[in-house]
Structure formats: C-alpha cells, structure tokens
Write an enzyme that holds these catalytic residues in place. Structure first.
Site, PDB file in Angstrom:
ATOM      1  N   ASN A  90       0.829  -1.216   0.000  1.00  0.00           N
ATOM      2  CA  ASN A  90       0.000   0.000   0.000  1.00  0.00           C
ATOM      3  C   ASN A  90       0.865   1.269   0.000  1.00  0.00           C
ATOM      4  O   ASN A  90       0.370   2.360   0.234  1.00  0.00           O
ATOM      5  CB  ASN A  90      -0.940  -0.010   1.219  1.00  0.00           C
ATOM      6  CG  ASN A  90      -0.172  -0.038   2.537  1.00  0.00           C
ATOM      7  OD1 ASN A  90       1.065  -0.054   2.545  1.00  0.00           O
ATOM      8  ND2 ASN A  90      -0.882  -0.022   3.646  1.00  0.00           N
ATOM      9  N   HIS A 146       3.432   1.776   2.070  1.00  0.00           N
ATOM     10  CA  HIS A 146       4.016   2.136   3.367  1.00  0.00           C
ATOM     11  C   HIS A 146       5.533   1.951   3.362  1.00  0.00           C
ATOM     12  O   HIS A 146       6.081   1.150   2.597  1.00  0.00           O
ATOM     13  CB  HIS A 146       3.336   1.400   4.535  1.00  0.00           C
ATOM     14  CG  HIS A 146       3.672  -0.047   4.684  1.00  0.00           C
ATOM     15  ND1 HIS A 146       2.756  -0.995   5.051  1.00  0.00           N
ATOM     16  CD2 HIS A 146       4.839  -0.738   4.530  1.00  0.00           C
ATOM     17  CE1 HIS A 146       3.329  -2.169   5.122  1.00  0.00           C
ATOM     18  NE2 HIS A 146       4.599  -2.044   4.805  1.00  0.00           N
ATOM     19  N   GLU A 166       1.743   4.005   7.591  1.00  0.00           N
ATOM     20  CA  GLU A 166       0.666   3.610   6.701  1.00  0.00           C
ATOM     21  C   GLU A 166       0.081   4.842   5.998  1.00  0.00           C
ATOM     22  O   GLU A 166       0.286   5.971   6.457  1.00  0.00           O
ATOM     23  CB  GLU A 166      -0.438   2.909   7.525  1.00  0.00           C
ATOM     24  CG  GLU A 166       0.032   1.695   8.311  1.00  0.00           C
ATOM     25  CD  GLU A 166       0.341   0.477   7.435  1.00  0.00           C
ATOM     26  OE1 GLU A 166       0.284   0.597   6.194  1.00  0.00           O
ATOM     27  OE2 GLU A 166       0.655  -0.587   8.004  1.00  0.00           O
TER      28      GLU A 166
HETATM   29  C1  F6R Z   1       9.980  -3.903   7.569  1.00  0.00           C
HETATM   30  C2  F6R Z   1       9.189  -2.742   7.166  1.00  0.00           C
HETATM   31  C3  F6R Z   1       8.158  -2.813   6.095  1.00  0.00           C
HETATM   32  C4  F6R Z   1       8.584  -3.648   4.892  1.00  0.00           C
HETATM   33  C5  F6R Z   1       7.490  -3.667   3.834  1.00  0.00           C
HETATM   34  C6  F6R Z   1       7.846  -4.569   2.666  1.00  0.00           C
HETATM   35  O1  F6R Z   1      10.865  -3.570   8.605  1.00  0.00           O
HETATM   36  O2  F6R Z   1       9.355  -1.716   7.734  1.00  0.00           O
HETATM   37  O3  F6R Z   1       7.851  -1.503   5.663  1.00  0.00           O
HETATM   38  O4  F6R Z   1       9.766  -3.133   4.360  1.00  0.00           O
HETATM   39  O5  F6R Z   1       6.296  -4.109   4.391  1.00  0.00           O
HETATM   40  O6  F6R Z   1       7.905  -5.884   3.114  1.00  0.00           O
HETATM   41  P1  F6R Z   1       8.404  -7.074   2.185  1.00  0.00           P
HETATM   42  O7  F6R Z   1       9.833  -6.833   1.930  1.00  0.00           O
HETATM   43  O8  F6R Z   1       8.165  -8.313   3.019  1.00  0.00           O
HETATM   44  O9  F6R Z   1       7.561  -7.035   0.963  1.00  0.00           O
END
Ligand code: F6R
Length: 244
Positions: A136, A138, A143
């Site tokens: 999304n 973030h 968020e």
């Molecule tokens: C993790 C974090 C999250 C992830 C994001 C992507 O410490 O802060 O913002 O970087 O959710 O996650 P993946 O890499 O699992 O797709």
C-alpha cells in the site's frame, strides 16, 4: 534519485548489498538503518557471505531498525529482534550492544518512542537507511494517511498490512495490531536512503511512489524529496518505468 534496474531478485540483492558494503568500507563505524520483511533477506545473505569470505567487518557498525511489533519480546520468533538476529546479526561479527530496535515490551509507548528518537541522535544519525516498500506504499510501518512530520511513534497497523503479515504467523497466533516505527521524519533525516523493491505486484505502487504526487496517502512518495535516494529494483518491479 538513482534507479538501478536488476534483472532479478538475486541481482537486486547483490547490487543493494554492494551499496551497503561500500558504506561500511568508507565508514567502518557507520550507522545502518535496517528493515525486516522478505525483500532484504537476499541482501543480508550476500553481506553474510562477504563477511565469511573476509571482505567485510561489522565490528564497529551500529544498526537501528525501522520498526518492531508492540507487545512482542525480543525472544518471540515473530519479533523483528529475532528476525534480525537470525538473518544477520548472529552470522556476522557485529557487537550486539550496538544493534538497536524499539523495545516491543516497553510499558509506556511514548517514553519508548522518545528513547528511540534520542538514541538515533546520540549515535550520530543514520548514514544509510535500507527500506522495503509495502503493497500500500508504506515505508516502515508508516501507513497511508500518516503525517510526514512524525518521529518514532506507535501505530495501529492497516488491515491490509495485518493480513500481509499473517502469512508469517502460525494459525491461531495473534498477529500484532500495533507497532513502533520510525516516522517519515526520522527516515528522511537519514543521510542516504536505499529503497529495494522486487516483484511485479509492487510495480504499480513503485511507479506511483516515484513519479506521482508527493502525498501522505502514499507514504513512500516523500522519498522523491530525499537528496540522496537510491532505488534498486528488479525488472518486474520496474515494469511500469520506461528505463533501460
Ligand atoms: C519492515 C518494514 C516494512 C517492509 C514492507 C515490505 O521492517 O518496515 O515496511 O519493508 O512491508 O515488506 P516485504 O519486503 O516483506 O515485501
């Protein structure tokens, strides 16, 4: 902004690990801002391999992590403390006294956020912050809708994030609903930012984040305004970009 297009996840990981190792070599006592999630796993593995070959020394490196679930102690296998130990810290010669994450078990959220903000400042600020990108938009656990001005704070996670995370939890286990996260302000204060993105399912959000309007409804869009942003992504994630 520099964008590096890698052919696949493996090349993306190697390129990003290269940038991190250059940072460690240039400044052996640097402060690395780290992320969890699936995307950085290949990067951490590459860094471990180079360490084992004798090409990297983590003995003076300090790390701060973006986030941690509220309510989970460091020993909980779902905690980000545990993730970092397993996937990086326990496999290199980093001093465990200088790897910092928010404390999920802190009794007072506000005090914990202040402690973490102060700590980042005391150790000299973040030299290089590694970021993944949420589906999304973030970054950390900031968020959509979150104000750009916040430092470390405690957030209620979006339903989509809880659902995305639930794949990592066993059936019946409670997926935390709140987390501590560095705020957008904390992230933007890092001297360099390295955003890593892989996979076609993130192509659209990555394109919007880097080329669309800068808006809190897409937290990663703020990165367009960072003076030293490097994006390393694979072809699939960059499929909406017209770059060679
Ligand atoms: C993790 C974090 C999250 C992830 C994001 C992507 O410490 O802060 O913002 O970087 O959710 O996650 P993946 O890499 O699992 O797709």
């Amino acid at each position: 902004m520099h964008i590096y297009k890698a052919t696949d996840y493996q090349e993306m990981s190697r390129k990003a690990a290269n940038i991190i190792s250059a940072q460690i070599i240039i400044k052996p006592d640097c402060v690395l801002g780290l992320a969890t999630g699936s995307t950085p796993l290949g990067i951490y593995q590459q860094l471990i391999d180079w360490y084992k070959k004798g090409d990297l020394d983590f003995s003076n490196v300090k790390t701060v992590n973006l986030d941690e679930y509220k309510g989970l102690p460091a020993e909980n296998v779902q905690s980000y403390h545990y993730f970092m130990k397993k996937n990086l810290f326990d496999q290199v010669n980093i001093n465990s006294e200088t790897t910092y994450l928010p404390d999920g078990t802190a009794s007072d959220s506000e005090t914990e956020c202040t402690r973490f903000n102060n700590l980042i400042e005391e150790i000299g600020g973040i030299d290089l912050q590694l970021l993944g990108l949420g589906h999304n938009g973030h970054i950390g656990f900031n968020e959509p809708g979150e104000s750009f001005e916040k430092g470390t704070h405690c957030v209620a996670l979006a339903q989509s994030t809880i659902e995305a995370n639930s794949r990592l939890f066993d059936e019946g286990e409670i997926v935390p609903s709140h987390a501590y996260t560095m705020g957008i302000k904390t992230i933007m204060l890092a001297k360099k930012i390295l955003l890593v993105v892989s996979g076609e399912e993130k192509a659209d959000i990555l394109h919007k984040a880097l080329t669309g309007p800068v808006t809190p409804t897409l937290p990663a869009s703020i990165l367009q305004l960072h003076p030293d942003l490097t994006v390393v992504a694979d072809e699939a994630a960059l499929s909406k970009f017209d770059i060679e």
